[in-house]
Design a protein around this motif. Structure first.
Motif, short mmCIF file in Angstrom:
data_model
loop_
_atom_site.label_atom_id
_atom_site.label_comp_id
_atom_site.label_asym_id
_atom_site.label_seq_id
_atom_site.Cartn_x
_atom_site.Cartn_y
_atom_site.Cartn_z
N THR A 34 0.82 -1.21 0.00
CA THR A 34 0.00 0.00 0.00
C THR A 34 0.86 1.25 0.00
OG1 THR A 34 -1.74 -1.15 1.23
CG2 THR A 34 -1.81 1.25 1.22
N VAL A 35 0.50 2.20 -0.86
CA VAL A 35 1.10 3.53 -0.86
C VAL A 35 0.03 4.51 -0.40
CG1 VAL A 35 2.11 5.37 -2.24
CG2 VAL A 35 2.72 3.00 -2.71
N ASN A 36 0.29 5.19 0.72
CA ASN A 36 -0.67 6.13 1.28
C ASN A 36 -0.39 7.53 0.73
OD1 ASN A 36 -2.32 7.74 2.83
ND2 ASN A 36 -1.89 6.66 4.74
N LEU A 37 -1.17 7.94 -0.25
CA LEU A 37 -0.97 9.25 -0.86
C LEU A 37 -1.39 10.39 0.06
CD1 LEU A 37 -2.34 8.48 -4.46
CD2 LEU A 37 0.01 8.34 -3.64
N SER A 38 -2.24 10.10 1.04
CA SER A 38 -2.72 11.15 1.94
C SER A 38 -1.62 11.66 2.86
CB SER A 38 -3.89 10.64 2.80
OG SER A 38 -4.95 10.24 1.98
N HIS A 39 -0.60 10.86 3.12
CA HIS A 39 0.45 11.24 4.06
C HIS A 39 1.70 11.78 3.36
CE1 HIS A 39 -1.21 8.45 7.47
NE2 HIS A 39 -2.00 9.44 7.16
N LEU A 40 1.60 12.05 2.07
CA LEU A 40 2.75 12.54 1.32
C LEU A 40 2.44 13.93 0.74
CD1 LEU A 40 3.64 9.31 -0.68
CD2 LEU A 40 4.87 10.23 1.29
N VAL A 88 -3.11 0.35 -3.93
CA VAL A 88 -2.85 -0.95 -3.33
C VAL A 88 -2.51 -1.96 -4.42
CG1 VAL A 88 -3.81 -2.82 -1.93
CG2 VAL A 88 -4.44 -0.44 -1.44
N VAL A 89 -1.41 -2.65 -4.24
CA VAL A 89 -1.03 -3.74 -5.13
C VAL A 89 -1.48 -5.05 -4.49
CG1 VAL A 89 0.88 -4.97 -6.25
CG2 VAL A 89 0.98 -2.47 -6.01
N SER A 90 -2.47 -5.71 -5.10
CA SER A 90 -2.99 -6.97 -4.56
C SER A 90 -3.86 -7.62 -5.62
CB SER A 90 -3.80 -6.74 -3.29
OG SER A 90 -5.00 -6.06 -3.58
N GLY A 91 -4.21 -8.88 -5.38
CA GLY A 91 -5.14 -9.54 -6.28
C GLY A 91 -6.51 -8.90 -6.19
N LEU A 92 -7.02 -8.78 -4.98
CA LEU A 92 -8.28 -8.09 -4.68
C LEU A 92 -8.13 -7.40 -3.33
CD1 LEU A 92 -10.92 -10.76 -5.72
CD2 LEU A 92 -10.74 -8.48 -6.70
N PRO A 93 -8.58 -6.16 -3.21
CA PRO A 93 -8.49 -5.47 -1.91
C PRO A 93 -9.36 -6.17 -0.87
CG PRO A 93 -8.85 -3.89 -3.69
CD PRO A 93 -9.06 -5.26 -4.27
N GLU A 94 -8.80 -6.40 0.30
CA GLU A 94 -9.53 -7.13 1.34
C GLU A 94 -10.73 -6.35 1.87
OE1 GLU A 94 -6.69 -5.73 5.08
OE2 GLU A 94 -6.72 -7.83 4.45
N GLU A 95 -10.75 -5.02 1.65
CA GLU A 95 -11.87 -4.21 2.14
C GLU A 95 -13.20 -4.62 1.52
OE1 GLU A 95 -8.21 -1.60 2.56
OE2 GLU A 95 -8.99 -3.06 1.12
N ALA A 96 -13.17 -5.20 0.33
CA ALA A 96 -14.41 -5.57 -0.37
C ALA A 96 -14.80 -7.03 -0.17
CB ALA A 96 -14.27 -5.29 -1.86
N MET A 97 -13.96 -7.80 0.51
CA MET A 97 -14.17 -9.25 0.57
C MET A 97 -14.77 -9.68 1.90
SD MET A 97 -10.58 -10.38 -1.25
CE MET A 97 -11.02 -12.12 -1.27
#
Length: 302
Positions: free
Chosen positions: A195-201, A260-269
């Motif tokens: 995960t890259v958090n763009l909000s903190h940059l 987010v680099v992943s197969g599927l984001p866990e937030e939706a699963m």
């Protein structure tokens, strides 16, 4: 007699005697959480429709009870096209609407859109296929997330970031793209999400433009309404997702913006525990409608 001046400071008290205190101006955070609420049992027009509706949930319960959620095998699916309109309407009312909605735009020879709605039973999804706005297929699927989501995201994306040349005003985007490039190269099925958090940059307007051009837009759009709102969208880059959290203020201010680099984001699963809980709730539903609709008794396996 001489009087010396008093050196003790005198402070006034009472309304208006003190300076106004500054109030911190912060972005509101989500403050409500959706919890399970069983749909209301509707009135039935006839016993035949009620029995067919109950039988659908009995079959759903039996298949979910026997399915191993951790096996990696596809979950049970049920085509609704064979049911009559009255039975489908009753099934819809009993399924209700849960937290997650998904829309997929994927033109092909058969369909051009998929609309998915999670029911109030977590992990039980209503999946409908459309062609030029007309429904052509309708089914209920049990899974952590319907298989067509990952398939569509994969089929409509490309490997690697899109080429883009950062301008002179770009600050952090070149470094972010380098991190993403490495993470995408190293990612494999089963790898933890990166995960890259763009909000903190610190990000300039050009940084955002560079990243938008490099990742593009994908075909999958997901809304998860649980603790606030979470927007998840696929990009034009395979295995790269945008995950954004918004508060529940009327203006829907963004409080977290990530890639987010992943197969599927866990937030939706749906989690395995949630799927197991849904099995128990569907059993309760069958027992409830059997009594409420005065239907013949049925024995359910545990």
């Amino acid at each position: 007699m001489s009087i010396s001046p008093i050196s003790i400071p005198i402070n006034l008290v009472g309304p208006g005697s003190q300076p106004d205190r500054s109030v911190a101006n912060t972005i509101g955070v989500p403050d409500t959480v959706d919890t399970f609420s069983a749909p209301l049992t509707p009135e039935i027009a006839d016993k035949e429709t009620a029995i067919k509706c109950r039988q659908f949930f009995i079959d759903l319960y039996d298949e979910m009870r026997l399915w191993n959620t951790d096996s990696g095998d596809a979950g049970p699916a049920f085509a609704l096209n064979l049911f009559d309109t009255q039975t489908i309407g009753l099934i819809n009312q009993m399924l209700g609407e849960g937290e997650v909605s998904i829309r997929i735009t994927i033109p092909n020879d058969t369909f051009d859109e998929i609309r998915i709605q999670e029911s109030v039973y977590v992990g039980v999804w209503r999946v409908r296929y459309f062609r030029e706005g007309r429904p052509i297929a309708d089914q209920v699927e049990v899974s952590a997330i319907p298989s067509c989501v990952a398939e569509a995201a994969y089929a409509t994306s490309r490997p690697g970031l899109l080429p883009v040349e950062p301008g002179p005003e770009a600050m952090n985007s070149p470094a972010i793209l380098a991190e993403l490039k490495t993470a995408l190269k190293d990612w494999a099925p089963g790898s933890p999400a990166f995960t890259v958090n763009l909000s903190h940059l610190p990000m300039s307007a050009e940084d955002h433009q560079v990243i938008d051009k490099a990742v593009g837009e994908g075909a999958v759009y997901i809304i998860s309404r649980g603790f606030g709102n979470c927007r998840i969208s696929s990009t034009d880059v395979r295995h790269l997702w945008r995950v954004q959290y918004l508060n529940n203020a009327p203006t829907r201010l963004m409080i977290l913006n990530t890639l987010v680099v992943s197969g599927l984001p866990e937030e939706a699963m749906a989690a395995s525990e949630d799927l197991e809980d849904s099995v128990a709730r569907i059993k309760e539903l069958i027992e409830w409608v059997t009594q409420s609709w005065e239907l013949p008794a049925v024995e359910l396996q545990s």
